[in-house]
Design an enzyme around this catalytic site. Structure first.
Site, mmCIF file in Angstrom:
data_model
loop_
_atom_site.group_PDB
_atom_site.id
_atom_site.type_symbol
_atom_site.label_atom_id
_atom_site.label_comp_id
_atom_site.label_asym_id
_atom_site.label_seq_id
_atom_site.Cartn_x
_atom_site.Cartn_y
_atom_site.Cartn_z
ATOM 1 N N ASP A 91 0.870 -1.171 0.000
ATOM 2 C CA ASP A 91 0.000 0.000 0.000
ATOM 3 C C ASP A 91 0.911 1.227 0.000
ATOM 4 O O ASP A 91 1.955 1.227 0.643
ATOM 5 C CB ASP A 91 -0.876 -0.069 1.260
ATOM 6 C CG ASP A 91 -1.946 0.994 1.276
ATOM 7 O OD1 ASP A 91 -1.991 1.792 0.329
ATOM 8 O OD2 ASP A 91 -2.737 1.022 2.228
ATOM 9 N N ASP A 273 -8.688 -6.635 0.703
ATOM 10 C CA ASP A 273 -7.825 -6.789 1.885
ATOM 11 C C ASP A 273 -8.551 -6.150 3.052
ATOM 12 O O ASP A 273 -9.348 -5.235 2.863
ATOM 13 C CB ASP A 273 -6.474 -6.082 1.684
ATOM 14 C CG ASP A 273 -6.589 -4.578 1.951
ATOM 15 O OD1 ASP A 273 -6.216 -4.137 3.051
ATOM 16 O OD2 ASP A 273 -7.095 -3.852 1.063
ATOM 17 N N CYS A 311 -13.824 -27.712 9.533
ATOM 18 C CA CYS A 311 -12.846 -26.704 9.094
ATOM 19 C C CYS A 311 -11.453 -27.337 9.067
ATOM 20 O O CYS A 311 -11.076 -28.065 9.975
ATOM 21 C CB CYS A 311 -12.866 -25.500 10.033
ATOM 22 S SG CYS A 311 -11.559 -24.298 9.699
ATOM 23 N N CYS A 313 -8.512 -25.726 9.138
ATOM 24 C CA CYS A 313 -7.431 -24.852 9.625
ATOM 25 C C CYS A 313 -6.651 -25.538 10.745
ATOM 26 O O CYS A 313 -7.147 -26.488 11.371
ATOM 27 C CB CYS A 313 -8.005 -23.516 10.101
ATOM 28 S SG CYS A 313 -8.611 -23.531 11.809
ATOM 29 N N CYS A 316 -8.676 -25.756 14.141
ATOM 30 C CA CYS A 316 -9.812 -26.692 14.182
ATOM 31 C C CYS A 316 -9.388 -28.151 14.031
ATOM 32 O O CYS A 316 -10.071 -29.044 14.528
ATOM 33 C CB CYS A 316 -10.832 -26.328 13.106
ATOM 34 S SG CYS A 316 -11.692 -24.774 13.460
ATOM 35 N N HIS A 342 -7.284 -19.368 12.232
ATOM 36 C CA HIS A 342 -8.621 -19.828 11.826
ATOM 37 C C HIS A 342 -9.282 -18.787 10.924
ATOM 38 O O HIS A 342 -9.832 -19.128 9.866
ATOM 39 C CB HIS A 342 -9.516 -20.101 13.043
ATOM 40 C CG HIS A 342 -10.948 -20.314 12.654
ATOM 41 N ND1 HIS A 342 -11.425 -21.534 12.204
ATOM 42 C CD2 HIS A 342 -11.991 -19.448 12.578
ATOM 43 C CE1 HIS A 342 -12.697 -21.404 11.882
ATOM 44 N NE2 HIS A 342 -13.069 -20.147 12.100
#
Length: 379
Positions: A91, A273, A311, A313, A316, A342
Site C-alpha cells: 500500500d 484486503d 474446518c 485450519c 480446528c 482460523h
C-alpha cells in the site's frame, strides 16, 4: 509485464488469473494483511502457505519508518527479508499519512508530516512513495493518493481528486524510471492506480475514466469503508466499477466483512484486503459459516468441539473451543494465534469457494446461501 486472463464472468462478477513475476494470483482473492512485514498474532510465512494465502500485503509508510526501506533493500527486498516467495502488494502509505500522521501539510509536491512513532519530520510525495516501494521490491506497488474523509465537502473532494490524478501520472513516470535502473531488485514491479471521490458518483466516474486512459497494471477503488454505510459503498461500486477497465484487476481497498466481499465480487471486484480477520482473531472473535463467535463466551468452557466442525485450519484440526477459550482467558499468545489462523483460513477458503462457484456458473446461488448462513448469528 503482467497478464490478466479473464476466465469467466457471471453478471459483473469476474473470475480471472493474474500472472506476475512472483507467481499467478487466482482471483477473486483476499490479501492477508501483514502491515510491517508480519501478520499480527505471531503468524509466520510458513503458516501463510499452510492456510492457503496467495498474496501478502505490507505497508509502505510503516516499513519506511521502521526498519527503513533502504535497510530492506540492502537485505535483498521484502520477499527475502520476510521469507515469502509469493506475490506481495505494498500500500502506498497515502492512507496512513492521512490517518496516523501528526501535523500533516498537503502541497502539490506531496505531504510534509511527523512520524506517529517518534515525531520526526518526513516528506512523502508520489516519487518518494515509488522509491520506497521499489526498495521494498514488492510485486504490486500502489500509487500515492490522498484519501479524503467520507464526510468531506464536495469542493474539497473535487480538488483532492484532481491532485491525486496529477500525482498518479508522476507515480507512473517514476515507476518506469526505477524499473529501468540496474540496481532495482524487481524490475517488473507493477503499478495500480487508485480511484477516489468520496461518495460523489459523478466525481468517481470522471476520475475512473481519466485514470483508465493511463493503461496501468490494475485499478483500485479507495476511500470506501472509512465511515460511509455499506449501502453507500455498494452504490459507489455499482456506479464506478463499470468505468474501470474490465481487462485489468479491480481492487477494493480495506474491505471487509465476508458479506462485503460477496457483494464486492458480484459488482466486479477481484482483490480485497482487510484487517478484520486478524484484528478480530486477536480479540477472540472468530468467523464461521454461521456468523461470528466470541470465544470468551462462558458457554464454551466445556465445549470439546473445534471452532467449526469440518474446518481444515490448524486450530480446528487439533484444538477444542474449551482449550482456545482457556488460552484467551489466560492471555496466552497461542490463543490469539490460533484464532487469527482460523480467521485467515476462513477468508482464504471463502475466496476458494467463490472462485469454484464462478467456475461452475452458480455464484448467485452460492452468494444467497452464504449470506443466509452468516445471518443466522452465533451457534
Amino acid at each position: 509485464m503482467a497478464e490478466y486472463k479473464l476466465l469467466k464472468t457471471e453478471g459483473r462478477a469476474k473470475r480471472a488469473e493474474f500472472h506476475t513475476v512472483h507467481g499467478v494470483i487466482q482471483t477473486p482473492v483476499f490479501m492477508n494483511v501483514g502491515t510491517i512485514g508480519a501478520i499480527k498474532g505471531a503468524v509466520s510465512t510458513m503458516d501463510l502457505h499452510e492456510i492457503g494465502t496467495q498474496v501478502e500485503l505490507s505497508n509502505t509508510y510503516h516499513l519506511h519508518v521502521r526498519p527503513g526501506d533502504k535497510i530492506v533493500k540492502q537485505l535483498g527486498g521484502l520477499h527475502k527479508f520476510m521469507v515469502w516467495d509469493k506475490p506481495i502488494l505494498t500500500d502506498s502509505g497515502g492512507f496512513q499519512v492521512f490517518s496516523l500522521a501528526k501535523l500533516r501539510r498537503i502541497k502539490e509536491e506531496g505531504v510534509h508530516f511527523q512520524s506517529h512513532i517518534d515525531g520526526h519530520r518526513i516528506f512523502m510525495g508520489p516519487e518518494e512513495s515509488m522509491q520506497i516501494q521499489s526498495n521494498l521490491a514488492s510485486t504490486i506497488a500502489m500509487a500515492f493518493d490522498e484519501c479524503p474523509s467520507s464526510v468531506a465537502e464536495r469542493d474539497y473532494v473535487q480538488k483532492s481528486v484532481a491532485r491525486t490524478a496529477r500525482w498518479l501520472k508522476r507515480c507512473k513516470e517514476e515507476m518506469a524510471r526505477l524499473n529501468s535502473l540496474p540496481d532495482t531488485i524487481n524490475k517488473n514491479q507493477l503499478l495500480f492506480g487508485i480511484n477516489q471521490g468520496g461518495i460523489y458518483e459523478d466525481i468517481r466516474i470522471a476520475h475512473a475514466q481519466q485514470i483508465s486512459e493511463l493503461d496501468l497494471d490494475g485499478y483500485a477503488v479507495g476511500g470506501l469503508a472509512v465511515g460511509e454505510t455499506h449501502e453507500e459503498m455498494y452504490r459507489i461500486l455499482d456506479a464506478v466499477v463499470p468505468y474501470l477497465p474490465q481487462n485489468k484487476p479491480t481492487y477494493l481497498m480495506g474491505v471487509g466483512t465476508p458479506a462485503n466481499i460477496l457483494e464486492g465480487v458480484e459488482r466486479g471486484v477481484d482483490f480485497f484486503d482487510c484487517v478484520y480477520p486478524t484484528r478480530n482473531g486477536r480479540h477472540g472473535h472468530v468467523y464461521t459459516n454461521h456468523g461470528k463467535m466470541n470465544m470468551f463466551n462462558a458457554k464454551y468452557e466445556l465445549d470439546t468441539r473445534p471452532i467449526e466442525e469440518g474446518c481444515g485450519c490448524p486450530a480446528c484440526r487439533h484444538y477444542s473451543r474449551a482449550y482456545i477459550r482457556h488460552l484467551l482467558k489466560a492471555k496466552e499468545m497461542l490463543g490469539m494465534r490460533l484464532c487469527v489462523l482460523h480467521n485467515l483460513y476462513f477468508y482464504n477458503h471463502l475466496m476458494e469457494e467463490i472462485r469454484d462457484a464462478l467456475d461452475s456458473g452458480n455464484f448467485a446461488e452460492y452468494k444467497k446461501m452464504r449470506l443466509e448462513g452468516f445471518c443466522q448469528g452465533e451457534k
